[in-house]
Design a protein around this motif. Structure first.
Motif, short mmCIF file in Angstrom:
data_model
loop_
_atom_site.label_atom_id
_atom_site.label_comp_id
_atom_site.label_asym_id
_atom_site.label_seq_id
_atom_site.Cartn_x
_atom_site.Cartn_y
_atom_site.Cartn_z
N VAL A 113 0.82 -1.16 0.02
CA VAL A 113 -0.13 0.03 0.07
C VAL A 113 0.82 1.20 0.05
O VAL A 113 1.82 1.49 0.79
CB VAL A 113 -1.02 0.07 1.12
CG1 VAL A 113 -1.84 1.36 1.15
CG2 VAL A 113 -1.88 -1.08 1.18
N ARG A 114 0.68 2.04 -1.08
CA ARG A 114 1.37 3.42 -1.04
C ARG A 114 0.51 4.70 -0.85
O ARG A 114 -0.63 4.52 -1.29
CB ARG A 114 2.21 3.43 -2.44
CG ARG A 114 2.92 2.05 -2.47
CD ARG A 114 3.80 2.21 -3.87
NE ARG A 114 4.38 0.90 -4.03
CZ ARG A 114 5.10 0.75 -5.15
NH1 ARG A 114 5.61 1.54 -6.09
NH2 ARG A 114 5.85 -0.62 -5.33
N GLU A 115 0.87 5.66 -0.28
CA GLU A 115 0.08 7.00 0.20
C GLU A 115 0.31 7.83 -0.80
O GLU A 115 1.34 8.21 -1.34
CB GLU A 115 0.54 7.18 1.67
CG GLU A 115 0.45 6.03 2.54
CD GLU A 115 0.35 6.60 3.95
OE1 GLU A 115 0.88 7.63 4.24
OE2 GLU A 115 -0.05 5.56 5.08
N LEU A 116 -0.79 8.45 -0.97
CA LEU A 116 -1.17 9.70 -2.02
C LEU A 116 -0.99 10.94 -1.21
O LEU A 116 -1.35 11.05 -0.24
CB LEU A 116 -2.57 9.49 -2.91
CG LEU A 116 -2.75 8.25 -3.66
CD1 LEU A 116 -4.17 8.25 -4.00
CD2 LEU A 116 -1.94 8.33 -4.88
N SER A 117 -0.48 12.06 -2.17
CA SER A 117 -0.57 13.22 -1.56
C SER A 117 -1.01 14.33 -2.73
O SER A 117 -0.91 14.07 -3.66
CB SER A 117 0.87 13.73 -0.86
OG SER A 117 1.70 13.62 -2.08
N ASP A 118 -1.55 15.51 -2.16
CA ASP A 118 -2.16 16.56 -3.03
C ASP A 118 -1.01 17.10 -3.90
O ASP A 118 0.04 17.47 -3.53
CB ASP A 118 -2.70 17.59 -2.18
CG ASP A 118 -3.42 18.63 -2.77
OD1 ASP A 118 -4.12 18.36 -3.94
OD2 ASP A 118 -3.15 19.78 -2.91
N GLY A 119 -1.37 17.06 -5.30
CA GLY A 119 -0.32 17.36 -6.14
C GLY A 119 0.53 16.52 -6.52
O GLY A 119 1.42 16.96 -7.65
#
Length: 226
Positions: A113-119
């Motif tokens: 599982v990998r985490e998303l970030s804004d932009g």
């Protein structure tokens, strides 16, 4: 570009596969309830090799099949950290009687599982997916854009004629209005919106006719739907 999809399960959640062309690598977006077979059929039909799953948010109707889909192909799943807990605790995304319906449902995180970030810009399958954090439906809701703002995978942020409900845990009406203003109304009118439920639309169509995007927005968000 190749984009194919189908409505999955009792919730009729739109699951998409995205690739530069047939016979190429692809990305899977929101494999929901009973989506595994439909995904496999699209992969065979278009001779695609998946490299990742992208999740617009953590509600179970969007993540139900993520573990088996990722496990079968040994690929990662991407989700915003604010919704990651919903991968293994689906009832936390619901309330009252609705939550009790899923109390015995056992879901688990994929191995990777990998985490998303804004932009963030994700280079996947020969494409570049721009991540927009769009909280309001859930705290970790995101949308994905490509290429040159021509296409938006909106999840449950924006529908044809409506928006995502905000009365579930983590939802907030004022927050979703800010997300719509910052991440949708700034896009060109011809941007194609591929929502989490229902038919596709465009930013221009919603700007003109969607009551929740009008200047005089209602005081409360919708309380029905997904």
């Amino acid at each position: 570009m190749l984009i194919a999809g189908f409505p999955a399960g009792a919730f009729q959640t739109n699951c998409y596969v995205v690739a530069p062309a047939a016979g190429e690598e692809c990305v899977i977006v929101d494999p929901g309830q009973d989506a595994t077979q439909g995904v496999e059929e699209l992969l065979r039909e278009h001779r695609l090799k998946p490299v990742a799953v992208l999740l617009t948010h953590g509600h179970l109707d969007h993540v139900w099949s993520v573990a088996p889909v990722c496990g079968a192909r040994d690929i990662p799943a991407w989700i915003h950290p604010d919704d990651r807990h919903l991968l293994s605790d689906p009832a936390a995304g619901w309330s009252g009687t609705s939550a009790s319906l899923f109390g015995d449902l056992q879901l688990s995180e994929p191995d990777d599982v990998r985490e998303l970030s804004d932009g963030a810009v994700l280079p996947l399958a020969g494409l570049e997916f721009v991540v927009d954090h769009t909280p309001g439906h859930t705290r970790g809701s995101v949308s994905f854009r490509l290429p040159g703002d021509a296409i938006m995978f909106a999840g449950d942020l924006l529908f044809a004629g409506s928006i995502g409900r905000t009365d579930l845990p983590g939802g907030d009406y004022a927050t979703i209005l800010r997300s719509l203003a910052a991440k949708c109304l700034t896009l060109p009118d011809d941007t194609v919106v591929l929502p989490g439920h229902g038919p596709q639309t465009t930013i221009g169509r919603e700007r003109a006719a969607n009551p929740y995007l009008k200047e005089a927005a209602p005081h409360a968000g919708p309380t029905r739907g997904i």
